[in-house]
Motif scaffolding. Structure first.
Motif, mmCIF file in Angstrom:
data_model
loop_
_atom_site.group_PDB
_atom_site.id
_atom_site.type_symbol
_atom_site.label_atom_id
_atom_site.label_comp_id
_atom_site.label_asym_id
_atom_site.label_seq_id
_atom_site.Cartn_x
_atom_site.Cartn_y
_atom_site.Cartn_z
ATOM 1 N N UNK A 59 27.676 27.783 28.069
ATOM 2 C CA UNK A 59 28.748 27.034 28.870
ATOM 3 C C UNK A 59 29.889 27.169 28.136
ATOM 4 N N UNK A 60 30.330 27.893 27.073
ATOM 5 C CA UNK A 60 31.635 28.270 26.301
ATOM 6 C C UNK A 60 31.813 27.139 25.471
ATOM 7 N N UNK A 61 31.170 26.075 25.324
ATOM 8 C CA UNK A 61 31.365 24.708 24.201
ATOM 9 C C UNK A 61 30.447 25.043 23.132
ATOM 10 N N UNK A 62 30.942 24.368 22.138
ATOM 11 C CA UNK A 62 30.137 24.093 20.976
ATOM 12 C C UNK A 62 30.040 22.314 21.046
ATOM 13 N N UNK A 63 28.874 22.007 20.555
ATOM 14 C CA UNK A 63 28.919 20.302 20.475
ATOM 15 C C UNK A 63 28.194 19.994 19.073
ATOM 16 N N UNK A 64 28.935 19.075 18.397
ATOM 17 C CA UNK A 64 28.846 18.460 17.150
ATOM 18 C C UNK A 64 28.138 17.136 17.181
ATOM 19 N N UNK A 65 26.854 17.026 16.715
ATOM 20 C CA UNK A 65 25.934 15.910 16.881
ATOM 21 C C UNK A 65 25.719 15.280 15.482
ATOM 22 N N UNK A 66 25.559 14.111 15.388
ATOM 23 C CA UNK A 66 24.987 13.477 14.272
ATOM 24 C C UNK A 66 23.705 13.562 14.208
ATOM 25 N N UNK A 67 23.153 14.062 12.931
ATOM 26 C CA UNK A 67 21.756 14.636 12.837
ATOM 27 C C UNK A 67 20.729 13.332 12.754
ATOM 28 N N UNK B 257 36.470 31.164 26.402
ATOM 29 C CA UNK B 257 36.506 31.558 27.757
ATOM 30 C C UNK B 257 35.285 32.110 28.064
ATOM 31 N N UNK B 258 34.199 32.577 27.515
ATOM 32 C CA UNK B 258 32.834 32.994 27.712
ATOM 33 C C UNK B 258 31.998 32.643 26.697
ATOM 34 N N UNK B 259 30.607 33.051 26.655
ATOM 35 C CA UNK B 259 29.423 32.452 25.967
ATOM 36 C C UNK B 259 29.764 32.630 24.527
ATOM 37 N N UNK B 260 29.339 31.216 23.876
ATOM 38 C CA UNK B 260 29.205 31.250 22.429
ATOM 39 C C UNK B 260 28.008 31.788 21.878
ATOM 40 N N UNK B 261 27.831 32.660 20.877
ATOM 41 C CA UNK B 261 26.704 33.456 20.453
ATOM 42 C C UNK B 261 26.527 33.295 18.919
ATOM 43 N N UNK C 127 31.518 35.930 23.215
ATOM 44 C CA UNK C 127 31.791 37.001 24.120
ATOM 45 C C UNK C 127 33.223 37.210 24.439
ATOM 46 N N UNK C 128 34.013 36.506 24.315
ATOM 47 C CA UNK C 128 35.457 36.613 24.567
ATOM 48 C C UNK C 128 36.358 37.446 23.566
ATOM 49 N N UNK C 129 35.568 37.806 22.726
ATOM 50 C CA UNK C 129 36.070 38.974 21.548
ATOM 51 C C UNK C 129 36.947 37.873 20.423
ATOM 52 N N UNK C 130 36.934 36.693 20.571
ATOM 53 C CA UNK C 130 37.503 35.637 19.461
ATOM 54 C C UNK C 130 36.557 34.870 18.953
ATOM 55 N N UNK D 43 35.889 43.367 21.167
ATOM 56 C CA UNK D 43 34.677 43.309 21.990
ATOM 57 C C UNK D 43 34.080 42.009 21.310
ATOM 58 N N UNK D 44 32.904 41.636 21.875
ATOM 59 C CA UNK D 44 32.353 40.269 21.601
ATOM 60 C C UNK D 44 32.100 40.363 20.089
ATOM 61 N N UNK D 45 32.205 39.049 19.782
ATOM 62 C CA UNK D 45 31.833 38.626 18.294
ATOM 63 C C UNK D 45 30.520 38.080 18.143
ATOM 64 N N UNK D 46 29.534 38.957 17.476
ATOM 65 C CA UNK D 46 27.961 38.547 17.530
ATOM 66 C C UNK D 46 27.550 37.958 16.327
#
Length: 438
Positions: free
Chosen positions: A178-186, A199-203, A219-222, A242-245
């Protein structure tokens, strides 16, 4: 012996002994070392490490103690007895690990998610682990009971990349399509920050070892770096085509490495976001990257069927390892950085000596591609995860297959050891996670 000092810490013995006060010495088993806890000139408590990466069960203990005392002004001759006991304890642990032939058995089978799993990861102590899934959630589990502790919900697409902020273990980060990261209290499962900007998927994603920065590749290359405390974006890493994996930090946290489908890896200054080196030489997509513990070498694996070692200081390729007959899908160093392993679509893995580049063992036995590989913390075993629905455990010293972990009904694409090496988790396309206990 390698010393690791905080910024501004003098290393000259006379100045060190006058300016700083040693409080205590602590053991670190993996990789072997001794942690010095001391007070700096302002009275603040600091830590530095004496890394004993070449220590083995037969190393001369008195020689090690003499070298530490000669090089480290905080540790005087009066500490020799304490040092001797600590080094002997490290060697005893090594002998115990070397002699252990644990048989892993199924401890729990968790119907973890409604849809296939993507990744799994332990916290430092190993009493909890997390799983990500196509069902848009990340779940937190109790390792011993198999009970679900939290379901981290809020993403609007696949939760693909997940991590604990080890060694602290009090935070979890999730990266989503969904293009976001979320930080959670464990501990509470509370959502602390939603990290936006891609701008695109986080992988891929990672905490730095100090747990002050989160990095994510897309996947947005950044890649982007965020402050853990505030959730604010610190910088963007621009330069890939290209995408960063693949993405990870060095031990000190000052550098990051990214691997991309543009056939290159890049080393970055993690504070400024400046690209320090472009590691060019692979002839196809880079699938995986990692720093060794010392931080002087980067390992990369590629779809071109090779893996490469790169000198971090110069960006120069120092070794090219050939031999796989199909794509290299994953690579990993052991905790000391003295060995590394590659996993391939040719259904094998290969263990190498970092220093000599020699292929020590070819691990053959899987029927389909090996997608993930890892050493256990002592570096005595390797685990491989395969599309043939099994994981295999291998003796890292002999190359012998010690055990086949069977029971999943579809491909396995995630596996991990806990810190003590007596638990394994495996995640499968069959929607289950299995806990294996020695």
């Amino acid at each position: 012996m390698r010393s690791s000092w905080p910024a501004g810490r003098p290393q000259e013995a006379p100045a060190t002994s006058r300016s700083f006060k040693l409080r205590k010495l602590l053991l670190r088993y993996y990789p072997p070392g001794i942690i010095l806890e001391y007070e700096d000139q302002a009275g603040a408590v600091q830590q530095s490490s004496l890394d004993l990466l070449n220590l083995d069960a037969d190393t001369d203990v008195e020689a090690v103690c003499s070298e530490i005392i000669a090089q480290e002004g905080l540790v005087g001759e009066s500490r020799r007895g304490t040092l001797r006991k600590m080094v002997e304890k490290l060697q005893k642990k090594m002998r115990t690990d070397a002699g252990a032939h644990q048989e892993f058995r199924t401890h729990k089978v968790l119907k973890a998610h409604m849809l296939p799993l993507t990744n799994c990861a332990f916290n430092k102590s190993g009493d909890r682990f997390i799983t990500g899934s196509y069902d848009r959630t990340c779940k937190v589990w109790d390792t011993y009971s198999g009970a679900e502790i939290h379901s981290l919900e809020g993403h609007k697409n696949v939760v693909y990349a997940i991590a604990y902020n080890n060694p602290f273990g009090d935070k979890i980060v999730t990266g989503s399509f969904d293009k976001t990261c979320k930080l959670w209290h464990a501990e509470t499962g509370e959502l602390l920050h939603t990290l936006r900007g891609h701008q695109t998927e986080i992988v891929c994603l990672s905490f730095n070892p100090q747990s002050t920065v989160i990095a994510a590749g897309s996947m947005d290359s950044t890649a982007k770096l965020w402050d853990v405390e505030t959730g604010t974006e610190l910088c963007s890493l621009w330069g890939h085509n290209a995408e960063i994996v693949s993405l990870s930090f060095n031990t000190e946290g000052g550098l990051a490495v990214t691997g991309s489908f543009d056939h290159t890896a890049k080393i970055w200054d993690a504070k400024s976001g400046r690209c320090i080196h472009t590691l060019a030489g692979h002839r196809a997509e880079v699938s995986a990257t990692q720093f060794d513990f010392v931080g002087g070498i980067v390992l990369s694996g590629s779809i071109d069927r090779t893996c490469r070692l790169w000198d971090v200081g110069s960006g120069r390729c120092i070794q090219v390892k050939q031999g796989h007959e199909d794509e290299v899908l994953d690579v990993a160093f052991d905790t000391t950085g003295n060995k590394f392993v590659s996993a391939s679509a040719d259904a094998t893995a290969r263990i190498y000596s970092t220093a000599s580049g020699e292929c020590l063992h070819e691990l053959g036995g899987h029927e389909l591609e090996v997608s993930k590989v890892a050493f256990n913390p002592p570096g005595t075993k390797v685990i491989t995860a395969s599309s043939d629905k099994t994981c295999r455990l291998w003796d890292a010293r002999t190359g012998e297959c010690l055990q086949v972990l069977e029971g999943h009904t579809d491909e396995i694409f995630s596996c991990a050891f806990n810190y003590e090496g007596d638990f394994i988790i495996t995640g499968s396309k069959d929607n289950t996670c299995r806990i294996w206990r020695a």
